[in-house]
Write an enzyme that holds these catalytic residues in place. Sequence first.
Site, mmCIF file in Angstrom:
data_model
loop_
_atom_site.group_PDB
_atom_site.id
_atom_site.type_symbol
_atom_site.label_atom_id
_atom_site.label_comp_id
_atom_site.label_asym_id
_atom_site.label_seq_id
_atom_site.Cartn_x
_atom_site.Cartn_y
_atom_site.Cartn_z
ATOM 1 N N LYS A 204 8.715 -6.619 -6.221
ATOM 2 C CA LYS A 204 7.502 -7.154 -5.590
ATOM 3 C C LYS A 204 6.556 -7.571 -6.709
ATOM 4 C CE LYS A 204 3.661 -6.085 -2.558
ATOM 5 N NZ LYS A 204 3.114 -5.167 -1.557
ATOM 6 N N LYS A 257 9.981 -10.242 -3.115
ATOM 7 C CA LYS A 257 8.742 -10.707 -2.496
ATOM 8 C C LYS A 257 7.781 -11.210 -3.565
ATOM 9 C CE LYS A 257 4.879 -8.786 0.033
ATOM 10 N NZ LYS A 257 4.335 -7.597 0.635
HETATM 11 C C1 PBG Z 1 0.676 -4.089 0.737
HETATM 12 C C2 PBG Z 1 1.351 -5.316 1.192
HETATM 13 C C3 PBG Z 1 0.962 -6.619 0.876
HETATM 14 C C4 PBG Z 1 1.810 -7.477 1.561
HETATM 15 C C5 PBG Z 1 2.716 -6.701 2.275
HETATM 16 N N1 PBG Z 1 2.437 -5.357 2.020
HETATM 17 C C6 PBG Z 1 -0.191 -7.110 0.070
HETATM 18 C C7 PBG Z 1 -0.353 -6.626 -1.293
HETATM 19 O O1 PBG Z 1 0.546 -6.068 -1.918
HETATM 20 O O2 PBG Z 1 -1.470 -6.781 -1.778
HETATM 21 C C8 PBG Z 1 1.681 -8.968 1.516
HETATM 22 C C9 PBG Z 1 2.389 -9.721 2.549
HETATM 23 C C10 PBG Z 1 1.973 -11.129 2.686
HETATM 24 O O3 PBG Z 1 1.206 -11.692 1.882
HETATM 25 O O4 PBG Z 1 2.427 -11.745 3.660
HETATM 26 N N2 PBG Z 1 1.423 -3.007 0.420
#
Ligand code: PBG
Length: 333
Positions: A204, A257
Amino acid sequence: MSEKLNLPIRPRRNRKNEAVRGLVRETVLHPADLIQPLFLHEAPQDDPIVSMPGQRRWSLEGLVGEVEAAWSAGVRAVVFFPKIEDALKNPCAEECHNPDGLVPRAIRAVKAACPGMAVITDVALDPYNSDGHDGIVERTSSGDLRILNDETVAALCRQALCHAAAGADIVAPSDMMDGRVGQIRAALDANGHEEVSILSYAAKYASAYYGPFRGALDSAPKAGDKKTYQMDPANRREALREAELDVAEGADMLMVKPAGPYLDIVRALREAFDLPLAAYQVSGEYLMIKSAAKDGWIDEEKVVLESLLGIKRAGADMILTYFAKEVAGRLPL
Ligand code: PBG
Protein backbone atom coordinates in the site's frame (compact mmCIF):
# COMPACT_ATOMS: atom_id res chain seq x y z
CA MET A 1 -3.28 1.09 -56.78
CA SER A 2 -0.61 -0.51 -54.64
CA GLU A 3 0.51 -4.11 -55.01
CA LYS A 4 -0.67 -6.79 -52.59
CA LEU A 5 2.04 -7.31 -50.01
CA ASN A 6 3.52 -10.75 -49.63
CA LEU A 7 2.34 -10.97 -46.04
CA PRO A 8 1.57 -14.51 -44.79
CA ILE A 9 1.35 -13.33 -41.21
CA ARG A 10 -1.52 -10.90 -40.64
CA PRO A 11 -2.43 -10.47 -36.94
CA ARG A 12 -5.56 -8.59 -37.98
CA ARG A 13 -7.18 -11.92 -39.01
CA ASN A 14 -7.70 -12.60 -35.29
CA ARG A 15 -9.61 -9.35 -34.95
CA LYS A 16 -11.89 -9.63 -37.96
CA ASN A 17 -15.23 -9.80 -36.15
CA GLU A 18 -16.65 -9.91 -32.65
CA ALA A 19 -16.99 -13.70 -32.64
CA VAL A 20 -13.35 -14.23 -33.56
CA ARG A 21 -12.25 -11.53 -31.13
CA GLY A 22 -14.24 -13.41 -28.48
CA LEU A 23 -12.39 -16.65 -29.25
CA VAL A 24 -8.96 -15.10 -28.86
CA ARG A 25 -9.75 -12.82 -25.91
CA GLU A 26 -7.18 -13.39 -23.14
CA THR A 27 -8.75 -11.52 -20.23
CA VAL A 28 -12.38 -11.50 -19.20
CA LEU A 29 -13.94 -9.63 -16.31
CA HIS A 30 -16.52 -11.44 -14.23
CA PRO A 31 -18.88 -9.98 -11.63
CA ALA A 32 -17.31 -12.43 -9.15
CA ASP A 33 -13.96 -10.62 -9.54
CA LEU A 34 -15.34 -7.38 -8.16
CA ILE A 35 -15.43 -6.15 -4.57
CA GLN A 36 -17.68 -3.21 -3.71
CA PRO A 37 -16.33 -0.77 -1.08
CA LEU A 38 -19.18 0.82 0.91
CA PHE A 39 -19.13 3.78 3.29
CA LEU A 40 -21.33 3.80 6.36
CA HIS A 41 -22.20 6.20 9.11
CA GLU A 42 -24.25 6.47 12.27
CA ALA A 43 -27.28 8.31 10.91
CA PRO A 44 -30.77 7.44 9.73
CA GLN A 45 -30.29 8.85 6.22
CA ASP A 46 -28.00 8.08 3.27
CA ASP A 47 -25.80 11.07 2.43
CA PRO A 48 -24.22 11.67 -0.98
CA ILE A 49 -20.42 11.98 -0.77
CA VAL A 50 -19.35 15.26 -2.36
CA SER A 51 -15.80 14.09 -3.11
CA MET A 52 -17.05 10.85 -4.72
CA PRO A 53 -20.07 11.52 -6.94
CA GLY A 54 -22.35 8.49 -7.11
CA GLN A 55 -21.23 7.14 -3.72
CA ARG A 56 -23.07 7.52 -0.43
CA ARG A 57 -22.43 7.22 3.25
CA TRP A 58 -25.08 4.65 4.09
CA SER A 59 -27.23 4.29 7.17
CA LEU A 60 -27.42 0.69 8.39
CA GLU A 61 -30.75 0.26 6.65
CA GLY A 62 -29.47 1.89 3.47
CA LEU A 63 -26.39 -0.31 3.60
CA VAL A 64 -28.44 -3.48 3.69
CA GLY A 65 -30.48 -2.26 0.70
CA GLU A 66 -27.32 -1.40 -1.23
CA VAL A 67 -25.75 -4.79 -0.45
CA GLU A 68 -28.90 -6.49 -1.75
CA ALA A 69 -28.76 -4.37 -4.91
CA ALA A 70 -25.08 -5.26 -5.39
CA TRP A 71 -25.94 -8.93 -4.91
CA SER A 72 -28.65 -8.72 -7.58
CA ALA A 73 -26.12 -7.15 -9.94
CA GLY A 74 -23.79 -10.14 -9.37
CA VAL A 75 -21.35 -8.72 -6.81
CA ARG A 76 -20.38 -11.31 -4.22
CA ALA A 77 -18.06 -9.35 -1.91
CA VAL A 78 -18.23 -5.99 -0.13
CA VAL A 79 -15.81 -4.10 2.10
CA PHE A 80 -16.91 -1.57 4.72
CA PHE A 81 -15.45 1.83 5.59
CA PRO A 82 -17.05 3.57 8.57
CA LYS A 83 -17.25 7.28 9.32
CA ILE A 84 -16.98 7.45 13.08
CA GLU A 85 -18.33 10.38 15.08
CA ASP A 86 -15.63 12.65 16.50
CA ALA A 87 -16.89 12.05 20.05
CA LEU A 88 -15.94 8.37 19.72
CA LYS A 89 -12.39 9.00 18.51
CA ASN A 90 -9.43 8.96 20.88
CA PRO A 91 -5.64 8.59 20.66
CA CYS A 92 -5.82 4.82 21.24
CA ALA A 93 -8.72 4.33 18.78
CA GLU A 94 -10.54 2.15 21.31
CA GLU A 95 -13.85 2.32 19.44
CA CYS A 96 -12.24 0.08 16.78
CA HIS A 97 -12.99 -3.00 18.86
CA ASN A 98 -16.33 -2.06 20.40
CA PRO A 99 -18.52 -5.15 19.81
CA ASP A 100 -21.55 -2.84 19.42
CA GLY A 101 -19.68 -0.39 17.18
CA LEU A 102 -20.86 0.61 13.72
CA VAL A 103 -18.86 -1.99 11.79
CA PRO A 104 -19.83 -5.05 13.86
CA ARG A 105 -23.49 -3.99 13.67
CA ALA A 106 -23.17 -3.55 9.91
CA ILE A 107 -21.60 -7.00 9.55
CA ARG A 108 -24.43 -8.61 11.50
CA ALA A 109 -27.13 -6.73 9.58
CA VAL A 110 -25.65 -7.57 6.18
CA LYS A 111 -25.01 -11.20 7.05
CA ALA A 112 -28.60 -11.56 8.31
CA ALA A 113 -30.07 -10.07 5.12
CA CYS A 114 -27.65 -11.45 2.55
CA PRO A 115 -25.77 -14.42 4.03
CA GLY A 116 -24.08 -15.37 0.75
CA MET A 117 -22.30 -12.04 0.42
CA ALA A 118 -18.63 -12.19 1.49
CA VAL A 119 -18.04 -9.44 4.04
CA ILE A 120 -14.56 -7.95 4.13
CA THR A 121 -13.56 -5.42 6.78
CA ASP A 122 -10.79 -2.87 6.76
CA VAL A 123 -8.45 -3.26 9.72
CA ALA A 124 -6.73 0.04 10.52
CA LEU A 125 -7.13 2.68 13.19
CA ASP A 126 -7.58 5.85 11.12
CA PRO A 127 -11.40 6.10 11.30
CA TYR A 128 -11.23 5.78 15.11
CA ASN A 129 -8.05 7.62 15.89
CA SER A 130 -8.28 11.28 16.95
CA ASP A 131 -4.93 11.81 15.21
CA GLY A 132 -6.27 10.45 11.92
CA HIS A 133 -3.39 8.02 11.52
CA ASP A 134 -3.60 4.29 10.87
CA GLY A 135 -1.48 3.72 13.96
CA ILE A 136 -1.24 5.04 17.50
CA VAL A 137 0.66 8.31 17.59
CA GLU A 138 3.23 9.43 20.13
CA ARG A 139 4.61 12.96 20.15
CA THR A 140 8.33 13.14 20.80
CA SER A 141 9.81 15.88 23.01
CA SER A 142 10.84 17.72 19.85
CA GLY A 143 7.19 17.71 18.73
CA ASP A 144 7.64 15.10 15.98
CA LEU A 145 5.11 12.32 15.47
CA ARG A 146 6.03 8.69 16.01
CA ILE A 147 3.71 5.88 15.00
CA LEU A 148 3.96 3.14 17.62
CA ASN A 149 4.16 -0.09 15.63
CA ASP A 150 3.79 -2.78 18.26
CA GLU A 151 1.11 -1.00 20.31
CA THR A 152 -0.82 -0.48 17.07
CA VAL A 153 -0.54 -4.16 16.15
CA ALA A 154 -2.13 -5.10 19.50
CA ALA A 155 -5.06 -2.77 18.76
CA LEU A 156 -5.39 -4.16 15.22
CA CYS A 157 -5.63 -7.68 16.67
CA ARG A 158 -8.51 -6.58 18.92
CA GLN A 159 -10.18 -4.92 15.95
CA ALA A 160 -9.80 -8.03 13.76
CA LEU A 161 -11.22 -10.22 16.56
CA CYS A 162 -14.18 -7.88 16.94
CA HIS A 163 -14.92 -8.11 13.19
CA ALA A 164 -14.48 -11.89 13.19
CA ALA A 165 -16.82 -12.32 16.16
CA ALA A 166 -19.47 -10.27 14.32
CA GLY A 167 -19.22 -12.58 11.30
CA ALA A 168 -16.69 -11.06 8.88
CA ASP A 169 -15.46 -13.55 6.28
CA ILE A 170 -12.22 -11.74 5.55
CA VAL A 171 -10.27 -9.12 7.49
CA ALA A 172 -8.10 -6.77 5.46
CA PRO A 173 -5.35 -4.97 7.37
CA SER A 174 -4.64 -1.71 5.50
CA ASP A 175 -2.42 -0.10 8.12
CA MET A 176 1.05 -1.23 6.89
CA MET A 177 2.45 -1.84 10.40
CA ASP A 178 5.22 -4.44 10.61
CA GLY A 179 4.23 -7.90 11.78
CA ARG A 180 0.48 -7.37 11.85
CA VAL A 181 -0.48 -10.26 9.59
CA GLY A 182 1.22 -12.84 11.80
CA GLN A 183 -0.17 -11.37 14.98
CA ILE A 184 -3.71 -11.11 13.59
CA ARG A 185 -3.51 -14.72 12.35
CA ALA A 186 -2.39 -15.89 15.80
CA ALA A 187 -5.11 -13.88 17.55
CA LEU A 188 -7.82 -15.20 15.23
CA ASP A 189 -6.66 -18.80 15.65
CA ALA A 190 -6.38 -18.52 19.43
CA ASN A 191 -10.00 -17.39 19.53
CA GLY A 192 -11.56 -20.03 17.32
CA HIS A 193 -11.61 -17.98 14.11
CA GLU A 194 -9.40 -20.24 11.98
CA GLU A 195 -11.89 -19.88 9.14
CA VAL A 196 -11.55 -16.10 8.89
CA SER A 197 -9.22 -15.12 6.04
CA ILE A 198 -6.64 -12.36 5.92
CA LEU A 199 -6.48 -10.20 2.81
CA SER A 200 -3.32 -8.23 3.38
CA TYR A 201 -2.72 -4.82 1.89
CA ALA A 202 0.81 -6.02 1.21
CA ALA A 203 1.89 -3.12 -0.96
CA LYS A 204 0.00 0.00 0.00
CA TYR A 205 1.61 3.17 -1.22
CA ALA A 206 1.59 6.63 0.39
CA SER A 207 -0.58 7.88 -2.43
CA ALA A 208 -2.16 11.22 -3.23
CA TYR A 209 -4.93 9.25 -4.94
CA TYR A 210 -6.61 8.63 -1.54
CA GLY A 211 -7.74 12.27 -1.28
CA PRO A 212 -11.45 11.81 -2.09
CA PHE A 213 -11.68 8.85 0.35
CA ARG A 214 -10.31 10.91 3.19
CA GLY A 215 -12.88 13.55 2.26
CA ALA A 216 -15.62 10.91 2.45
CA LEU A 217 -14.64 9.82 5.95
CA ASP A 218 -13.08 13.00 7.25
CA SER A 219 -10.11 10.77 8.09
CA ALA A 220 -7.11 12.78 6.87
CA PRO A 221 -4.20 12.81 9.34
CA LYS A 222 -4.42 15.81 11.67
CA ALA A 223 -0.66 16.29 11.44
CA GLY A 224 2.14 14.76 9.42
CA ASP A 225 1.68 12.23 6.63
CA LYS A 226 1.61 8.44 6.28
CA LYS A 227 5.06 8.05 4.76
CA THR A 228 6.59 6.21 7.73
CA TYR A 229 4.24 3.28 7.18
CA GLN A 230 2.74 3.45 3.66
CA MET A 231 5.27 2.78 0.91
CA ASP A 232 7.24 5.20 -1.21
CA PRO A 233 5.67 5.30 -4.71
CA ALA A 234 9.20 5.02 -6.11
CA ASN A 235 9.76 1.48 -4.83
CA ARG A 236 9.10 -1.87 -6.48
CA ARG A 237 11.54 -4.26 -4.78
CA GLU A 238 10.20 -3.13 -1.42
CA ALA A 239 6.73 -4.30 -2.46
CA LEU A 240 8.12 -7.79 -3.04
CA ARG A 241 9.74 -7.74 0.39
CA GLU A 242 6.51 -6.63 2.06
CA ALA A 243 4.53 -9.31 0.23
CA GLU A 244 7.07 -12.00 1.09
CA LEU A 245 6.71 -11.21 4.79
CA ASP A 246 2.91 -11.23 4.61
CA VAL A 247 2.97 -14.61 2.86
CA ALA A 248 5.32 -15.99 5.52
CA GLU A 249 3.08 -14.59 8.27
CA GLY A 250 0.03 -16.38 6.89
CA ALA A 251 -1.82 -13.99 4.58
CA ASP A 252 -4.44 -15.78 2.45
CA MET A 253 -4.58 -13.09 -0.23
CA LEU A 254 -2.43 -10.10 -1.12
CA MET A 255 -3.37 -6.63 -2.29
CA VAL A 256 -1.74 -3.81 -4.23
CA LYS A 257 -3.09 -0.29 -3.75
CA PRO A 258 -3.67 1.94 -5.69
CA ALA A 259 -4.18 -0.15 -8.82
CA GLY A 260 -4.03 1.87 -12.05
CA PRO A 261 -0.76 3.75 -11.47
CA TYR A 262 0.84 0.60 -9.97
CA LEU A 263 0.16 -2.07 -12.61
CA ASP A 264 3.85 -3.00 -12.68
CA ILE A 265 3.59 -3.86 -8.97
CA VAL A 266 0.47 -5.97 -9.63
CA ARG A 267 2.41 -7.85 -12.31
CA ALA A 268 5.49 -8.24 -10.10
CA LEU A 269 3.46 -9.75 -7.23
CA ARG A 270 1.49 -11.96 -9.64
CA GLU A 271 4.74 -13.43 -10.94
CA ALA A 272 6.46 -13.80 -7.58
CA PHE A 273 3.64 -15.34 -5.49
CA ASP A 274 0.96 -17.98 -5.90
CA LEU A 275 -1.55 -16.39 -3.56
CA PRO A 276 -4.68 -14.77 -4.95
CA LEU A 277 -4.01 -11.13 -5.69
CA ALA A 278 -6.31 -8.14 -5.26
CA ALA A 279 -5.85 -4.61 -6.55
CA TYR A 280 -7.69 -1.54 -5.27
CA GLN A 281 -8.88 1.05 -7.77
CA VAL A 282 -8.94 3.85 -5.22
CA SER A 283 -11.04 6.95 -4.76
CA GLY A 284 -8.78 9.24 -6.82
CA GLU A 285 -8.86 6.81 -9.76
CA TYR A 286 -12.66 6.75 -9.45
CA LEU A 287 -12.98 10.51 -9.27
CA MET A 288 -10.72 11.11 -12.26
CA ILE A 289 -12.92 8.90 -14.44
CA LYS A 290 -16.13 10.45 -13.05
CA SER A 291 -14.86 14.00 -13.57
CA ALA A 292 -13.66 13.47 -17.12
CA ALA A 293 -16.90 11.69 -18.02
CA LYS A 294 -19.06 14.41 -16.49
CA ASP A 295 -17.67 16.92 -18.95
CA GLY A 296 -18.25 14.49 -21.78
CA TRP A 297 -14.60 14.00 -22.64
CA ILE A 298 -14.59 10.27 -22.12
CA ASP A 299 -17.25 7.58 -22.30
CA GLU A 300 -17.59 6.56 -18.66
CA GLU A 301 -18.90 3.03 -19.21
CA LYS A 302 -16.16 2.16 -21.68
CA VAL A 303 -13.33 3.76 -19.72
CA VAL A 304 -14.42 2.02 -16.52
CA LEU A 305 -14.39 -1.38 -18.20
CA GLU A 306 -11.04 -0.67 -19.83
CA SER A 307 -9.51 0.47 -16.55
CA LEU A 308 -10.67 -2.70 -14.79
CA LEU A 309 -9.62 -4.95 -17.65
CA GLY A 310 -6.15 -3.40 -17.49
CA ILE A 311 -5.91 -4.17 -13.79
CA LYS A 312 -6.99 -7.76 -14.34
CA ARG A 313 -4.65 -8.18 -17.32
CA ALA A 314 -1.77 -6.95 -15.15
CA GLY A 315 -2.44 -9.96 -12.91
CA ALA A 316 -5.13 -9.13 -10.34
CA ASP A 317 -7.61 -11.90 -9.57
CA MET A 318 -9.99 -9.52 -7.83
CA ILE A 319 -10.53 -5.78 -7.91
CA LEU A 320 -11.85 -3.44 -5.27
CA THR A 321 -13.66 -0.73 -7.18
CA TYR A 322 -16.36 1.83 -6.46
CA PHE A 323 -17.77 0.89 -9.87
CA ALA A 324 -18.35 -2.76 -8.81
CA LYS A 325 -22.15 -2.81 -8.63
CA GLU A 326 -22.63 -0.80 -11.79
CA VAL A 327 -20.10 -2.81 -13.82
CA ALA A 328 -21.26 -6.19 -12.52
CA GLY A 329 -24.75 -5.39 -13.72
CA ARG A 330 -23.40 -4.92 -17.24
CA LEU A 331 -21.25 -8.08 -17.38
CA PRO A 332 -22.49 -11.55 -18.29
CA LEU A 333 -22.63 -13.72 -15.13
C1 PBG B 1 -7.16 3.72 5.55
C2 PBG B 1 -7.59 3.52 4.16
C3 PBG B 1 -7.44 4.44 3.12
C4 PBG B 1 -8.03 3.89 2.00
C5 PBG B 1 -8.52 2.63 2.34
N1 PBG B 1 -8.21 2.40 3.68
C6 PBG B 1 -6.89 5.82 3.14
C7 PBG B 1 -5.54 6.04 3.65
O1 PBG B 1 -4.73 5.13 3.80
O2 PBG B 1 -5.27 7.19 3.96
C8 PBG B 1 -8.12 4.60 0.68
C9 PBG B 1 -9.07 4.07 -0.29
C10 PBG B 1 -9.39 4.98 -1.41
O3 PBG B 1 -8.77 6.04 -1.62
O4 PBG B 1 -10.31 4.63 -2.16
N2 PBG B 1 -6.64 2.68 6.24
